[in-house]
Design an enzyme around this catalytic site. Sequence first.
Site, short mmCIF file in Angstrom:
data_model
loop_
_atom_site.label_atom_id
_atom_site.label_comp_id
_atom_site.label_asym_id
_atom_site.label_seq_id
_atom_site.Cartn_x
_atom_site.Cartn_y
_atom_site.Cartn_z
N ASP A 1 0.83 -1.20 0.00
CA ASP A 1 0.00 0.00 0.00
C ASP A 1 0.87 1.25 0.00
OD1 ASP A 1 0.98 0.15 2.61
OD2 ASP A 1 -0.88 -0.51 3.55
N SER A 2 0.36 2.35 0.57
CA SER A 2 1.08 3.63 0.49
C SER A 2 2.39 3.63 1.26
CB SER A 2 0.20 4.77 1.02
OG SER A 2 -0.07 4.60 2.39
N SER A 3 2.58 2.68 2.16
CA SER A 3 3.85 2.62 2.89
C SER A 3 5.01 2.30 1.97
CB SER A 3 3.77 1.59 4.03
OG SER A 3 3.42 0.32 3.53
#
Length: 313
Positions: free
Chosen positions: A18-20
């Site tokens: 994901d955005s991590s």
Amino acid sequence: MQMYTAGAKVPAVIVFGDSSVDAGNNNHLRTVLKSNFRPYGRDFFGGKATGRFSNGRVPSDFISEMFGLRPYVPAYLDPAYNISDFATGVCFASAGTGYDNATSDVLSVIPLWKEVEYYKEYQKKLKDYLGEEKANTIISQAVYLTSMGTNDFLENYYTLPNRRSQYNINQYQDYLVNIAEWLIKSLYGLGARKISLGGLPPMGCLPLERTTSFMTGNGGTCNNDYNKVAMAFNGKLSDLVQRLNNKLWGSKIVFSNPYPVFEQIDLSQQQWHVVQQDYSRWDTCVINSIHSPAQMPTHMFSGILSTLPRKQI
């Protein structure tokens, strides 16, 4: 033909999540969830907002550099790169996604199954580019990083009614663990052998949750109920990794648990505040902190993927 850097410890770093760990794939989607504007990227090479949800690099970039590869992992959907670039590392991650397909539907981002389909497409391109033997060497010796899960709880389960009507929180964790098992087995079946399964940070202390707490009059404190869920889910992922190491011959699967790292950070102080970027965008910024989120990995990590407390819109 571009091969991996001489002396590199692994031939490539391959990223799902994901955005991590998203390196800019969302820039090329029809979604509002993008980070292609300042202050994102202000500390990246050239000060450019690349689509990473960070002021600089994300954990997978630092890990790539640590293994002796490039100091960043390019996004698969970025037309600025091609298979010669992806031979030493590629990112399929999409901000806002999760294990659950319903999570990716919330903001129209790449679901996990599609990330795996992109990886299959990548394998074919790699074999066409390098030949079967060299490509298979990269595939089997690469390090695979996965980092996701917070969105399943914060964007989906605790925000929308559908999953809560189907599962209690323990059942939903089991549902996600089954998908994590599918992911690892799928990657293994495609040739992956070195896999890092990322766990959850104290998600009740993420900037969005603390900002919500501040705005509702609770002083910006952490949501400890969410943190307990994160710890319980991490325990189930850890058990899964142990089971799969015993079942998948020749595999080396590790559970990367970011929770204890962030327990060491003093979250009792008000380190986050909301600033208006323009009339339609709000962001969270760090104050009173020795290191910015993008700088933390060089001081905090010893080679296993962890998840940063990312800036959130």
